[in-house]
Design a protein around this motif. Sequence first.
Motif, short mmCIF file in Angstrom:
data_model
loop_
_atom_site.label_atom_id
_atom_site.label_comp_id
_atom_site.label_asym_id
_atom_site.label_seq_id
_atom_site.Cartn_x
_atom_site.Cartn_y
_atom_site.Cartn_z
N CYS A 1 0.84 -1.19 0.00
CA CYS A 1 0.00 0.00 0.00
C CYS A 1 0.88 1.24 0.00
N GLU A 2 0.27 2.36 -0.33
CA GLU A 2 0.97 3.64 -0.33
C GLU A 2 0.24 4.60 0.61
N LEU A 3 1.02 5.26 1.46
CA LEU A 3 0.50 6.31 2.32
C LEU A 3 1.09 7.63 1.82
N ASN A 4 0.25 8.66 1.71
CA ASN A 4 0.74 9.96 1.26
C ASN A 4 -0.14 11.05 1.85
N GLN A 5 0.09 12.28 1.40
CA GLN A 5 -0.65 13.41 1.96
C GLN A 5 -2.15 13.31 1.71
N GLU A 6 -2.55 12.76 0.57
CA GLU A 6 -3.97 12.62 0.26
C GLU A 6 -4.59 11.40 0.93
N LYS A 7 -3.86 10.33 1.07
CA LYS A 7 -4.35 9.09 1.68
C LYS A 7 -3.44 8.75 2.85
N ASN B 1 3.12 11.69 10.46
CA ASN B 1 3.89 12.90 10.19
C ASN B 1 4.56 12.76 8.84
N GLY B 2 4.67 13.86 8.10
CA GLY B 2 5.29 13.84 6.79
C GLY B 2 4.26 13.74 5.70
N THR C 1 -5.08 2.53 24.93
CA THR C 1 -4.20 1.94 23.94
C THR C 1 -3.81 3.00 22.92
N LYS C 2 -2.51 3.19 22.74
CA LYS C 2 -2.02 4.22 21.84
C LYS C 2 -1.49 3.61 20.56
N PRO C 3 -1.41 4.39 19.48
CA PRO C 3 -0.81 3.90 18.24
C PRO C 3 0.66 3.52 18.47
N VAL C 4 1.15 2.58 17.67
CA VAL C 4 2.54 2.13 17.77
C VAL C 4 3.28 2.54 16.51
N THR C 5 4.36 3.31 16.67
CA THR C 5 5.17 3.74 15.53
C THR C 5 6.02 2.55 15.07
N ILE C 6 5.94 2.24 13.76
CA ILE C 6 6.73 1.12 13.23
C ILE C 6 7.88 1.58 12.35
N ASN D 1 10.10 10.60 -4.73
CA ASN D 1 9.73 12.01 -4.68
C ASN D 1 9.48 12.52 -3.27
N ALA D 2 9.92 11.78 -2.26
CA ALA D 2 9.69 12.18 -0.87
C ALA D 2 10.50 13.43 -0.54
N LYS D 3 9.89 14.32 0.21
CA LYS D 3 10.57 15.55 0.66
C LYS D 3 11.54 15.20 1.78
N GLU D 4 12.44 16.13 2.04
CA GLU D 4 13.41 15.96 3.14
C GLU D 4 12.72 16.34 4.46
N GLU D 5 11.94 15.39 4.97
CA GLU D 5 11.21 15.60 6.22
C GLU D 5 11.07 14.25 6.91
N MET D 6 10.72 14.27 8.18
CA MET D 6 10.52 13.03 8.93
C MET D 6 9.13 12.48 8.63
N ASN D 7 9.07 11.22 8.20
CA ASN D 7 7.81 10.52 7.93
C ASN D 7 7.64 9.44 8.98
N LEU D 8 6.59 9.54 9.78
CA LEU D 8 6.31 8.56 10.83
C LEU D 8 5.12 7.71 10.42
N VAL D 9 5.32 6.39 10.42
CA VAL D 9 4.25 5.44 10.09
C VAL D 9 3.92 4.68 11.37
N GLU D 10 2.63 4.57 11.65
CA GLU D 10 2.20 3.88 12.86
C GLU D 10 1.03 2.95 12.60
N VAL D 11 0.87 2.00 13.51
CA VAL D 11 -0.27 1.08 13.49
C VAL D 11 -1.25 1.59 14.54
N LEU D 12 -2.50 1.80 14.11
CA LEU D 12 -3.53 2.29 15.03
C LEU D 12 -4.17 1.13 15.78
N PRO D 13 -4.59 1.37 17.02
CA PRO D 13 -5.31 0.31 17.74
C PRO D 13 -6.63 0.00 17.05
N PRO D 14 -7.14 -1.21 17.20
CA PRO D 14 -8.41 -1.57 16.55
C PRO D 14 -9.53 -0.61 16.95
#
Length: 151
Positions: A21-27, A108-109, A75-80, A54-67
Motif C-alpha cells: 500500500c501507499e501512504l501519502n498526503q492525500e491518503k 507525520n510527513g 491503547t495508543k498507536p505504535v510507531t513502526i 519524490n519524498a521531501k526531506e522531512e521526517m515521515n512517521l508510520v504507525e499502526v492504530l489500535p483496533p
Amino acid sequence: MNRSSASSAPEKAATALLWGCELNQEKRTWTFKPQREGKQDCRLSLSTVCLGENAKEEMNLVEVLPPAGREDKKTKPVTIASLQASVLPMAVLMGLELSPPVTFRLRNGSGPVFLSGQECYEKKSGQRRGGSETRSSRKKPCGKGQSHAQT
C-alpha cells in the motif's frame, strides 16, 4: 522441495500473496483486510517500509492504530517506522506479523511511503481423534517452510 511427514493427516501448505500500500498526503491511512474469505486464518507479514523517490526531506512517521471500537481507550498507536530521505529512506522489518484488520497511518510527513509484505492464509483444520492437534493447525511464521508462488 520435498518434505515428508510422520503425521497421519496430510499437511496443507499455507498460501502467501504479495501485499502493498501507499501512504501519502492525500491518503494518510490504509486498513488491511483479507482478500480471501472463508475458513482460513489470515496474517499480514510486513517486511518493508520505504520512502518513494519524490519524498521531501522531512521526517515521515508510520504507525499502526489500535483496533476501532476498543473498550480500552488508553491503547495508543505504535510507531513502526521513522523515515527521512537523507538519513533512513527504508526500514526492513523482520518477523512483524499482524492479524487483520490492521490500520496504518502516516502520522507525520507527506510521503509517499510504501509498505509491503505478504498476506498469509492457513486453512483452519479440525482435530484428529483423541483431541490432539493436527500438524497443519500449528501456526508457522509466514514464508518459512511453506510453498508459495513467486514471480
